[in-house]
Design a protein around this motif. Structure first.
Motif, PDB file in Angstrom:
ATOM      1  N   ALA A 159      52.680  35.754  -0.289  1.00 56.08           N
ATOM      2  CA  ALA A 159      52.703  36.708   0.723  1.00 56.08           C
ATOM      3  C   ALA A 159      51.251  37.028   1.002  1.00 56.08           C
ATOM      4  O   ALA A 159      50.952  37.088   2.136  1.00 56.08           O
ATOM      5  CB  ALA A 159      53.295  37.982   0.013  1.00 56.08           C
ATOM      6  N   GLY A 160      50.119  37.035  -0.136  1.00 53.86           N
ATOM      7  CA  GLY A 160      48.839  37.391   0.175  1.00 53.86           C
ATOM      8  C   GLY A 160      48.135  36.115   1.011  1.00 53.86           C
ATOM      9  O   GLY A 160      47.238  36.108   1.549  1.00 53.86           O
ATOM     10  N   SER A 161      48.844  34.814   0.868  1.00 57.94           N
ATOM     11  CA  SER A 161      48.267  33.594   1.320  1.00 57.94           C
ATOM     12  C   SER A 161      48.414  33.498   2.841  1.00 57.94           C
ATOM     13  O   SER A 161      47.605  32.845   3.755  1.00 57.94           O
ATOM     14  CB  SER A 161      48.769  32.305   0.882  1.00 57.94           C
ATOM     15  OG  SER A 161      50.237  32.091   1.299  1.00 57.94           O
ATOM     16  N   GLY A 162      49.474  34.281   3.433  1.00 55.72           N
ATOM     17  CA  GLY A 162      49.746  34.017   5.015  1.00 55.72           C
ATOM     18  C   GLY A 162      50.254  32.728   5.375  1.00 55.72           C
ATOM     19  O   GLY A 162      50.312  32.479   6.559  1.00 55.72           O
ATOM     20  N   LEU A 163      50.427  31.960   4.292  1.00 54.99           N
ATOM     21  CA  LEU A 163      50.893  30.535   4.684  1.00 54.99           C
ATOM     22  C   LEU A 163      52.467  30.176   4.848  1.00 54.99           C
ATOM     23  O   LEU A 163      52.999  29.303   5.112  1.00 54.99           O
ATOM     24  CB  LEU A 163      50.544  29.665   3.726  1.00 54.99           C
ATOM     25  CG  LEU A 163      49.063  29.435   3.395  1.00 54.99           C
ATOM     26  CD1 LEU A 163      48.502  28.654   2.272  1.00 54.99           C
ATOM     27  CD2 LEU A 163      48.466  28.543   4.652  1.00 54.99           C
ATOM     28  N   ALA A 164      53.361  31.379   4.020  1.00 51.23           N
ATOM     29  CA  ALA A 164      54.839  31.114   4.217  1.00 51.23           C
ATOM     30  C   ALA A 164      55.496  31.217   5.510  1.00 51.23           C
ATOM     31  O   ALA A 164      54.940  31.514   6.645  1.00 51.23           O
ATOM     32  CB  ALA A 164      55.237  32.277   3.279  1.00 51.23           C
ATOM     33  N   SER A 165      56.527  30.254   5.608  1.00 48.44           N
ATOM     34  CA  SER A 165      57.284  30.074   6.773  1.00 48.44           C
ATOM     35  C   SER A 165      58.445  31.138   6.563  1.00 48.44           C
ATOM     36  O   SER A 165      58.591  32.071   5.428  1.00 48.44           O
ATOM     37  CB  SER A 165      57.757  28.785   6.791  1.00 48.44           C
ATOM     38  OG  SER A 165      59.115  28.740   5.914  1.00 48.44           O
ATOM     39  N   PRO A 166      59.277  31.235   7.676  1.00 46.93           N
ATOM     40  CA  PRO A 166      60.801  32.319   7.704  1.00 46.93           C
ATOM     41  C   PRO A 166      61.506  31.741   6.663  1.00 46.93           C
ATOM     42  O   PRO A 166      62.362  32.511   6.236  1.00 46.93           O
ATOM     43  CB  PRO A 166      61.077  32.077   9.014  1.00 46.93           C
ATOM     44  CG  PRO A 166      60.053  31.815   9.926  1.00 46.93           C
ATOM     45  CD  PRO A 166      59.112  30.775   8.879  1.00 46.93           C
ATOM     46  N   LEU A 167      61.323  30.524   6.221  1.00 44.28           N
ATOM     47  CA  LEU A 167      62.606  30.123   5.147  1.00 44.28           C
ATOM     48  C   LEU A 167      62.210  30.385   3.733  1.00 44.28           C
ATOM     49  O   LEU A 167      61.188  29.688   2.949  1.00 44.28           O
ATOM     50  CB  LEU A 167      62.912  28.455   5.371  1.00 44.28           C
ATOM     51  CG  LEU A 167      64.246  28.082   4.819  1.00 44.28           C
ATOM     52  CD1 LEU A 167      64.603  26.888   5.422  1.00 44.28           C
ATOM     53  CD2 LEU A 167      64.091  27.946   3.227  1.00 44.28           C
ATOM     54  N   ALA A 168      62.519  31.374   3.399  1.00 44.42           N
ATOM     55  CA  ALA A 168      62.382  31.526   1.804  1.00 44.42           C
ATOM     56  C   ALA A 168      63.876  32.166   1.210  1.00 44.42           C
ATOM     57  O   ALA A 168      64.435  33.031   1.802  1.00 44.42           O
ATOM     58  CB  ALA A 168      61.352  32.566   1.591  1.00 44.42           C
ATOM     59  N   VAL A 169      64.157  31.403  -0.083  1.00 41.11           N
ATOM     60  CA  VAL A 169      65.445  31.778  -0.527  1.00 41.11           C
ATOM     61  C   VAL A 169      65.194  32.187  -1.905  1.00 41.11           C
ATOM     62  O   VAL A 169      64.556  31.651  -2.674  1.00 41.11           O
ATOM     63  CB  VAL A 169      66.624  30.594  -0.592  1.00 41.11           C
ATOM     64  CG1 VAL A 169      67.779  30.883  -1.155  1.00 41.11           C
ATOM     65  CG2 VAL A 169      66.505  30.268   0.980  1.00 41.11           C
ATOM     66  N   LEU A 170      66.171  33.204  -2.456  1.00 42.89           N
ATOM     67  CA  LEU A 170      66.053  33.556  -4.027  1.00 42.89           C
ATOM     68  C   LEU A 170      67.263  33.717  -4.292  1.00 42.89           C
ATOM     69  O   LEU A 170      68.228  34.147  -3.434  1.00 42.89           O
ATOM     70  CB  LEU A 170      65.313  35.054  -3.931  1.00 42.89           C
ATOM     71  CG  LEU A 170      65.295  35.918  -5.456  1.00 42.89           C
ATOM     72  CD1 LEU A 170      64.435  35.247  -5.991  1.00 42.89           C
ATOM     73  CD2 LEU A 170      64.960  37.364  -5.172  1.00 42.89           C
ATOM     74  N   LYS A 171      67.657  33.208  -5.507  1.00 43.36           N
ATOM     75  CA  LYS A 171      68.975  33.087  -6.142  1.00 43.36           C
ATOM     76  C   LYS A 171      68.860  33.325  -7.551  1.00 43.36           C
ATOM     77  O   LYS A 171      67.729  33.072  -8.311  1.00 43.36           O
ATOM     78  CB  LYS A 171      69.789  31.839  -5.728  1.00 43.36           C
ATOM     79  CG  LYS A 171      70.313  31.589  -4.527  1.00 43.36           C
ATOM     80  CD  LYS A 171      70.930  30.392  -4.064  1.00 43.36           C
ATOM     81  CE  LYS A 171      70.201  29.099  -4.496  1.00 43.36           C
ATOM     82  NZ  LYS A 171      70.546  27.938  -3.599  1.00 43.36           N
ATOM     83  N   ARG A 172      69.954  33.802  -8.253  1.00 41.39           N
ATOM     84  CA  ARG A 172      70.065  33.781  -9.809  1.00 41.39           C
ATOM     85  C   ARG A 172      71.081  32.607 -10.084  1.00 41.39           C
ATOM     86  O   ARG A 172      72.118  32.515  -9.380  1.00 41.39           O
ATOM     87  CB  ARG A 172      70.810  35.115 -10.200  1.00 41.39           C
ATOM     88  CG  ARG A 172      71.057  34.929 -11.570  1.00 41.39           C
ATOM     89  CD  ARG A 172      71.219  36.372 -12.200  1.00 41.39           C
ATOM     90  NE  ARG A 172      71.645  36.290 -13.691  1.00 41.39           N
ATOM     91  CZ  ARG A 172      71.713  37.149 -14.387  1.00 41.39           C
ATOM     92  NH1 ARG A 172      71.194  38.454 -13.916  1.00 41.39           N
ATOM     93  NH2 ARG A 172      71.939  36.870 -15.751  1.00 41.39           N
ATOM     94  N   MET A 173      70.548  32.061 -10.858  1.00 38.78           N
ATOM     95  CA  MET A 173      71.222  30.728 -11.484  1.00 38.78           C
ATOM     96  C   MET A 173      71.887  30.970 -12.896  1.00 38.78           C
ATOM     97  O   MET A 173      71.586  31.597 -13.706  1.00 38.78           O
ATOM     98  CB  MET A 173      70.356  29.460 -11.633  1.00 38.78           C
ATOM     99  CG  MET A 173      69.641  29.121 -10.252  1.00 38.78           C
ATOM    100  SD  MET A 173      68.642  27.814 -10.391  1.00 38.78           S
ATOM    101  CE  MET A 173      69.857  26.434  -9.931  1.00 38.78           C
ATOM    102  N   GLY A 174      72.919  30.314 -13.221  1.00 34.93           N
ATOM    103  CA  GLY A 174      73.637  30.223 -14.666  1.00 34.93           C
ATOM    104  C   GLY A 174      73.318  29.216 -15.369  1.00 34.93           C
ATOM    105  O   GLY A 174      71.989  28.710 -15.003  1.00 34.93           O
TER     106      GLY A 174
END
Length: 433
Positions: A324-339
């Motif tokens: 977030a601090g870098s200002g480089l991220a695109s709109p595509l960001a995904v967070l998931k919990r895995m088993g």
């Protein structure tokens, strides 16, 4: 068989290769070709499907359904069939592929070679855990293997196509109620709430979109989607669009991405909502925009995807803060919990949280990804080979402790190294330890 010389890339378009490509239509034709790495629709982002100055075999014309047992739900298909087409054919009959990645254009061969995971990984594990047989082409001869072929099986699933050309797979399909999805969407106002919602979710399919530009108290805010299959009237699919040219540099500039993310976050009412979607819209939302990778311009992009253990959620928060601090991220960001589920020596999944973020291919982004990779290693996590283009051999060895077993099996299956790719060379994956 005609070979065509061409320059091609993975989905990220940051790395390219030039070489001869054959595209056989029958397994009998394929068997007569010199052995070479197999590729599909090249939906892996980095250099996994590349073989610069060498040959590759495009498997996308080998896409037939070979057999289906309506009693058991086991379907046998050629490896060039896409997972999206498999879902389209069988969902109306009450069956879905057990595991689906984020794009329907991934071929079955690619799903095997990357042991893909989906929005239901926390319940049923990875794609390879739902296979009962695989047919390989090794030195011009077909060989059918099953989970009883323990070493070769585990080296094949998630094994980057290095044990032989994957010809077909027998898949245990998952019974479903129909071909629509009931989707509940709710906002998460920050990191702690987002993690809490993921942990508490009992839905069959769960995924979180995250605003990777949000900072301060809003760090980690996003939208949690929970889905269940259903029966009923299928909503009219939204028409597909395409990106006809490479977007200019400013298209994903910092102000534009921040504005887009803020609007996307607010598209869901503060109290949440439940909507009905076609299954393709839920599982493969970006497929509606053909060639969306052109939005990153000619230089392409990289996707960073890691998974860290559950007790390292704080480390993942630190990564997100740095992003977030870098200002480089695109709109595509995904967070998931895995088993816990994974099927092969090089399978990516492990129990924990996975974060995936796209970055335009720039020097600053590559430096940032290098820092994120080091943080992943320190947290005891892993990088996803289907997305990687920048990691080092040392990082892979640390993240995949079963690499020596894989190397031994691959050396036996392909002793002359005819299936090696740019990725295996860059990461020295086939080097003896």
């Amino acid at each position: 068989m005609t070979w065509k010389t061409d320059t091609y890339a993975g989905w990220g378009r940051a790395l390219t290769a030039t070489g001869d490509i054959a595209r056989p239509e029958r397994a009998s034709v394929l068997a007569k070709l010199p052995t070479a790495p197999a590729i599909g629709n090249r939906r892996s982002y980095g250099d996994a499907p590349l073989n610069d100055n060498g040959r590759v075999i495009d498997m996308t014309r080998l896409d037939r359904v070979l057999d289906f047992d309506a009693t058991s739900g086991i379907v046998t298909v050629e490896s060039g069939l896409t997972i999206g087409e498999l879902a389209r054919l069988f969902a109306p009959k009450g069956w879905l592929p057990p595991v689906m990645p984020g794009t329907g254009f991934a071929t079955i061969g690619g799903c095997v070679a990357m042991d893909v995971h989906g929005k239901n990984h926390h319940h049923i594990g990875s794609f390879g855990q739902h296979l009962s047989a695989i047919t390989l082409l090794q030195s011009g001869k077909q060989r059918r293997i099953t989970p009883k072929d323990t070493t070769l099986w585990q080296a094949t699933i998630g094994g980057l196509g290095q044990t032989g050309v994957i010809l077909s797979a027998a898949i245990q399909m998952l019974a479903c109620k129909g071909d629509v999805m009931m989707v509940t969407e709710r906002r998460a106002e920050g990191w702690d709430e987002h993690i809490a919602l993921l942990d508490a979710s009992q839905a069959t399919y769960t995924v979180g979109w995250i605003d990777a530009t949000a900072r301060g108290e809003a760090l980690g805010r996003g939208i949690l989607e929970e889905g269940e299959t259903g029966a009923g009237l299928v909503p009219k699919p939204k028409p597909s669009k395409s990106v006809p040219f490479n977007a200019p540099h400013f298209a994903l500039s910092k102000p534009i991405v921040r504005a887009f993310n803020a609007a996307y976050y607010r598209r869901v009412p503060a109290d949440g909502r439940t909507v009905v979607k076609p299954i393709q819209d839920f599982f493969f939302p970006l497929d509606r925009i053909h060639d969306w990778n052109r939005l990153y311009g000619k230089r392409g992009f990289h996707q960073f995807q890691c998974v860290v253990p559950l007790d390292q959620a704080g480390a993942l928060r630190g990564m997100l803060d740095k992003i977030a601090g870098s200002g480089l991220a695109s709109p595509l960001a995904v967070l998931k919990r895995m088993g816990e589920g994974r099927a092969g020596y090089l399978s990516f999944p492990m129990e924990g949280y996975t974060l995936a973020v796209d970055f335009p291919n720039r020097a600053a982004a590559r430096d940032l990804i290098g820092e994120l990779e080091d943080m992943t290693t320190s947290a005891g996590g892993r990088l996803y080979l289907a997305k990687d283009a920048l990691a080092t051999p040392e990082q892979m060895a640390a993240m995949y402790p079963e690499l020596p077993q894989w190397q031994k099996a691959v050396a036996k299956a392909d002793p002359k190294g005819t299936l090696a790719t740019d990725m295996t060379r860059r990461l020295q994956l086939r080097s003896a330890t």
